[in-house]
Design a protein around this motif. Structure first.
Motif, PDB file in Angstrom:
ATOM      1  N   ALA A 358       0.849  -1.186   0.000  1.00 20.80           N
ATOM      2  CA  ALA A 358       0.000   0.000   0.000  1.00 20.80           C
ATOM      3  C   ALA A 358       0.887   1.239   0.000  1.00 20.80           C
ATOM      4  O   ALA A 358       1.837   1.344   0.790  1.00 20.80           O
ATOM      5  CB  ALA A 358      -0.914   0.019   1.224  1.00 20.80           C
ATOM      6  N   HIS A 359       0.574   2.166  -0.889  1.00 19.15           N
ATOM      7  CA  HIS A 359       1.280   3.444  -0.973  1.00 19.15           C
ATOM      8  C   HIS A 359       0.298   4.531  -0.564  1.00 19.15           C
ATOM      9  O   HIS A 359      -0.722   4.755  -1.229  1.00 19.15           O
ATOM     10  CB  HIS A 359       1.795   3.686  -2.397  1.00 19.15           C
ATOM     11  CG  HIS A 359       2.602   4.942  -2.537  1.00 19.15           C
ATOM     12  ND1 HIS A 359       3.964   4.991  -2.296  1.00 19.15           N
ATOM     13  CD2 HIS A 359       2.230   6.205  -2.887  1.00 19.15           C
ATOM     14  CE1 HIS A 359       4.391   6.217  -2.502  1.00 19.15           C
ATOM     15  NE2 HIS A 359       3.360   6.980  -2.858  1.00 19.15           N
ATOM     16  N   LEU A 360       0.575   5.225   0.545  1.00 17.99           N
ATOM     17  CA  LEU A 360      -0.357   6.202   1.107  1.00 17.99           C
ATOM     18  C   LEU A 360       0.291   7.578   1.123  1.00 17.99           C
ATOM     19  O   LEU A 360       1.385   7.749   1.665  1.00 17.99           O
ATOM     20  CB  LEU A 360      -0.749   5.809   2.540  1.00 17.99           C
ATOM     21  CG  LEU A 360      -1.335   4.408   2.717  1.00 17.99           C
ATOM     22  CD1 LEU A 360      -1.462   4.079   4.192  1.00 17.99           C
ATOM     23  CD2 LEU A 360      -2.686   4.321   2.033  1.00 17.99           C
ATOM     24  N   PRO A 361      -0.364   8.582   0.549  1.00 15.04           N
ATOM     25  CA  PRO A 361       0.184   9.949   0.636  1.00 15.04           C
ATOM     26  C   PRO A 361       0.126  10.440   2.071  1.00 15.04           C
ATOM     27  O   PRO A 361      -0.853  10.221   2.784  1.00 15.04           O
ATOM     28  CB  PRO A 361      -0.740  10.755  -0.275  1.00 15.04           C
ATOM     29  CG  PRO A 361      -2.011   9.969  -0.328  1.00 15.04           C
ATOM     30  CD  PRO A 361      -1.623   8.527  -0.189  1.00 15.04           C
ATOM     31  N   ALA A 362       1.174  11.116   2.507  1.00 12.18           N
ATOM     32  CA  ALA A 362       1.232  11.610   3.885  1.00 12.18           C
ATOM     33  C   ALA A 362       2.108  12.849   3.921  1.00 12.18           C
ATOM     34  O   ALA A 362       3.266  12.823   3.492  1.00 12.18           O
ATOM     35  CB  ALA A 362       1.791  10.537   4.820  1.00 12.18           C
ATOM     36  N   ASP A 363       1.539  13.929   4.419  1.00 15.74           N
ATOM     37  CA  ASP A 363       2.303  15.169   4.556  1.00 15.74           C
ATOM     38  C   ASP A 363       3.158  15.113   5.814  1.00 15.74           C
ATOM     39  O   ASP A 363       2.667  14.774   6.891  1.00 15.74           O
ATOM     40  CB  ASP A 363       1.367  16.378   4.631  1.00 15.74           C
ATOM     41  CG  ASP A 363       0.590  16.563   3.345  1.00 15.74           C
ATOM     42  OD1 ASP A 363       1.127  16.172   2.294  1.00 15.74           O
ATOM     43  OD2 ASP A 363      -0.534  17.091   3.391  1.00 15.74           O
ATOM     44  N   GLN A 364       4.416  15.457   5.678  1.00 12.36           N
ATOM     45  CA  GLN A 364       5.300  15.455   6.847  1.00 12.36           C
ATOM     46  C   GLN A 364       4.976  16.632   7.750  1.00 12.36           C
ATOM     47  O   GLN A 364       4.593  17.710   7.300  1.00 12.36           O
ATOM     48  CB  GLN A 364       6.762  15.561   6.397  1.00 12.36           C
ATOM     49  CG  GLN A 364       7.193  14.373   5.556  1.00 12.36           C
ATOM     50  CD  GLN A 364       8.676  14.401   5.273  1.00 12.36           C
ATOM     51  OE1 GLN A 364       9.424  15.056   5.983  1.00 12.36           O
ATOM     52  NE2 GLN A 364       9.109  13.674   4.265  1.00 12.36           N
TER      53      GLN A 364
END
Length: 369
Positions: A358-364
């Protein structure tokens, strides 16, 4: 509003009729304060005022209060209760104009030579803006109803989505912990006579898994109670990437070989992504235990720029059913990833077993409060 409609309703006649016109215009304008709660009654009253005013002046005028009342009945009254009174008001007012003019009354014609065609023309010119305002009010009401309908539909969809989320949570909790407890109890029964101490330790592990399952289910019930009382839903702290080591430890205690690898510098994740990471790993390990008993599973969490990638692979049989016809297992994974705006791949790898990625976008640096 009152001053405007009063000015339109008062043609400023002369003599004793002026006081009467001012009184009628003021009453007609004042009645508009009740246009939202009693639009039909206000329309009837302002129609009567307009008819009296029209018989007192020597020329036709646009009744401003009646125009606002027609807009109000179209805006605030349901269609079944608006069209009838509005049509009757238009016919009565227009008919009165036609009759007064056709009879040659000095009310409409100073020289008393009114003609029927001119009467109809005058009535049409005055009725057109009145019914235009009524139509405008109806369109505004329809637009408001459509917006309200969309809002109700969105709320219903949100409720269905939340119910599906809770169902997935229950499935994940029950499937993982019950499966683990079942394996531990079976192992304890097998070694009970040969190694009582080890059997006791295995039973203790099963007991801890049972307590964890109860704790997570209580948390879900707390979320349900908070939603039913319209309190803000608390973040789901029962699951998250930080709890993956304890999850892996429980799986190892159940007898499954698992490796956990974390690459990159961990950074805070949003609640949805954090929960999805945990639940995807939990469900993938449960599936590996069911379909590849004895295989070694590898959990990899990679923190990338602007994203987090989760992979769970095992070296068990590659030939395995990938799709499901029901339940919340693999389908639940797909829904979680889709809600986070990510991508999910579930596939058999010839010679290397089975893997879930699974590739999930996530803002640091996201704020999780």
């Amino acid at each position: 509003m009152v001053v405007f409609t009063w000015a339109l309703s008062s043609p400023w006649g002369s003599g004793s009729s002026l006081a009467v016109q001012l009184l009628i215009g003021g009453l007609a304008s004042t009645a508009l304060f009740w246009r939202r709660t009693r639009p039909v009654a206000v329309l009837s009253f302002d129609l009567a005022c307009a008819l009296v005013t029209q018989t007192l002046v020597p020329h036709p005028v646009l009744p401003g209060a009646l125009a606002v009342a027609l807009y109000a009945i179209g805006r605030y009254a349901p269609p079944s209760a608006a069209w009838g009174p509005a049509t009757i008001a238009g016919l009565v007012y227009g008919g009165t104009l036609v009759v007064l003019h056709a009879l040659g009354s000095p009310v409409l014609s100073r020289d008393g030579s009114g003609q029927l065609s001119m009467a109809f023309l005058i009535a049409a010119l005055l009725l057109f803006p009145l019914f235009l305002l009524f139509t405008l009010g109806s369109l505004v009401r329809l637009r408001h109803e459509l917006r309200e309908r969309d809002r109700v539909a969105l709320e219903a969809a949100a409720v269905r989505t939340e119910r599906a989320r809770i169902a997935r949570e229950l499935h994940d909790v029950v499937a993982h912990h019950i499966s683990t407890v079942n394996i531990l109890l079976g192992a304890a029964r097998t070694i009970l006579r040969k190694d009582p101490d080890q059997a006791e330790a295995t039973l203790a592990t099963a007991e801890r898994n049972g307590r964890d399952a109860i704790a997570e289910m209580r948390h879900l019930l707390h979320v349900l109670r908070a939603e039913q009382t319209h309190r803000p839903r608390s973040e789901d702290h029962a699951a998250g990437a930080a709890l993956l080591p304890s999850l892996v430890d429980r799986v190892r205690e159940a007898g499954q070989r698992v490796r956990l690898e974390v690459t990159g510098d961990p950074f805070p994740l949003s609640a949805a992504v954090d929960n999805a990471v945990y639940r995807i790993v939990q469900e993938a390990l449960t599936n590996a235990r069911k379909h590849a008993a004895g295989a070694t599973a590898t959990v990899t969490v990679a923190y990338l720029p602007g994203a987090v990638e989760v992979q769970v692979s095992d070296d068990g049989p590659a030939a395995r059913h990938v799709t499901e016809t029901g339940g919340f297992g693999l389908r639940g994974m797909a829904e979680r990833v889709a809600l986070c705006g990510g991508e999910l791949r579930i596939e058999s790898v010839p010679g290397r077993g089975f893997q879930v990625r699974a590739h999930l976008p996530a803002d640091q640096g996201v704020d999780r409060r």
